[in-house]
Scaffold this active site. Structure first.
Site, short mmCIF file in Angstrom:
data_model
loop_
_atom_site.label_atom_id
_atom_site.label_comp_id
_atom_site.label_asym_id
_atom_site.label_seq_id
_atom_site.Cartn_x
_atom_site.Cartn_y
_atom_site.Cartn_z
CG ASN A 13 -1.75 1.26 1.34
OD1 ASN A 13 -1.97 1.96 0.35
ND2 ASN A 13 -2.20 1.58 2.54
CD1 TRP A 14 3.62 1.05 -2.78
CD2 TRP A 14 3.81 2.27 -4.65
NE1 TRP A 14 4.49 0.38 -3.62
CE2 TRP A 14 4.62 1.10 -4.77
CE3 TRP A 14 3.78 3.17 -5.69
CZ2 TRP A 14 5.37 0.85 -5.91
CZ3 TRP A 14 4.52 2.92 -6.83
CH2 TRP A 14 5.32 1.77 -6.94
CE LYS A 15 -0.04 3.60 4.72
NZ LYS A 15 0.14 3.82 6.16
CG HIS A 99 -5.60 2.20 5.10
ND1 HIS A 99 -5.12 3.22 5.88
CD2 HIS A 99 -4.61 1.27 5.02
CE1 HIS A 99 -3.89 2.93 6.26
NE2 HIS A 99 -3.55 1.76 5.76
CD GLU A 101 -2.72 6.07 6.39
OE1 GLU A 101 -1.67 5.78 6.97
OE2 GLU A 101 -2.84 6.03 5.14
CD GLU A 171 -5.66 -0.73 8.24
OE1 GLU A 171 -4.61 -0.43 7.69
OE2 GLU A 171 -6.63 0.03 8.33
N GLY A 177 2.42 2.92 11.04
CA GLY A 177 3.30 4.07 10.94
C GLY A 177 3.88 4.53 12.27
CB SER A 217 4.26 -1.61 11.53
OG SER A 217 3.77 -0.29 11.58
N GLY A 238 2.86 -1.29 4.32
CA GLY A 238 2.93 0.15 4.10
C GLY A 238 4.32 0.59 3.69
N GLY A 239 5.05 1.20 4.63
CA GLY A 239 6.35 1.79 4.32
C GLY A 239 7.34 0.85 3.66
#
Length: 257
Positions: A13-15, A99, A101, A171, A177, A217, A238-239
């Protein structure tokens, strides 16, 4: 993981990261590292504007390209929204729904998440439905009740024969994050609870066929331990999905027999 009954999926998930040119550079690097084993499916969910570039860059590979969100509306005067039909026409197969966010910043309620999931399914897309609790909710001891409600609401009016198109991602909000991660046992416990809810709604056969990811994460350092859990069928990354070397390490962990 339990490959006997369900597929393993590693989904990035690149956001809101990377331009189209950066997407091509990422793909070029990742393609040199991808393992030949095909135990797991690999997906990168990218910003809408990067979808064509990602599809072109990953052409002739087994990396699928997905979207990070979808409108609950079929069409109409909804400036800035992107419909499921539009994504389908682009050749997208998977889309992330609900998600944390989106829930936090854009007020995607459980009911809206359900509408988005239904819109995706109706268009022939595979929704990755996200559920999870905050740190405060976990400390109050209501994780199970909250997860049950989120799953039941998200799946309202989803027929049993469409559940093969549905992926669930646990999640925990407190682990996204923040550098904090649920222990492998905590992740498996909640994923197991999600599967229990699905079994109560649809029966054992459907429940054991649904892929349930962990998305708090997961990274190149903890992926192997998390993926060793019986009810963790992959990761929503994610990251770490923005770095080809790290994503490759996670894919390799998912390819362990």
């Amino acid at each position: 993981m339990n490959r006997r009954y369900r597929k393993t999926l590693i989904a990035g998930n690149w956001k809101m990261n990377k331009t189209a040119s950066e997407t091509k550079a990422f793909a070029d690097e990742l393609k040199t590292m991808l393992p030949k084993a095909k135990w797991c499916d690999v997906l990168v969910c990218v910003p809408y504007v990067n979808i064509p570039a990602a599809q072109k860059a990953f052409k002739d590979t087994r990396v699928m390209v997905g979207a990070e969100n979808v409108s609950e509306y079929e069409k109409g005067a909804y400036t800035g929204e992107v419909s499921a039909a539009m994504l389908k026409d682009l050749g997208v197969k998977y889309v992330i729904v609900g998600h944390s966010e989106r829930r936090q910043y854009w007020n995607d309620t459980d009911v809206i998440v359900n509408k988005k999931a239904l819109a995706a399914i109706e268009a022939g897309l595979y929704p990755i439905i996200c559920v999870g609790e905050s740190l405060e909710q976990r400390e109050l001891g209501i994780t199970k009740e909250l997860i049950d409600l989120q799953v039941k609401t998200a799946l309202a009016n989803v027929p049993a024969d469409k559940m093969r198109h549905v992926v669930i991602a646990y999640e925990p909000i407190w682990a996204i994050g923040t550098g904090r991660t649920a222990t492998a046992e905590q992740a498996n416990e909640v994923n197991q609870e999600i599967r229990t809810v699905i079994r109560k709604l649809y029966g054992a056969r459907v429940a054991r066929s649904v892929t349930i990811l962990y998305g708090g994460s997961m990274n190149d350092q903890n992926a192997e331990e998390l993926l060793a859990q019986p009810d963790v069928d992959g990761g929503l990354i994610g990251g770490a999905s923005l770095v080809p070397t790290k994503l490759t390490t996670i894919i390799n962990a998912a390819n362990q027999e």
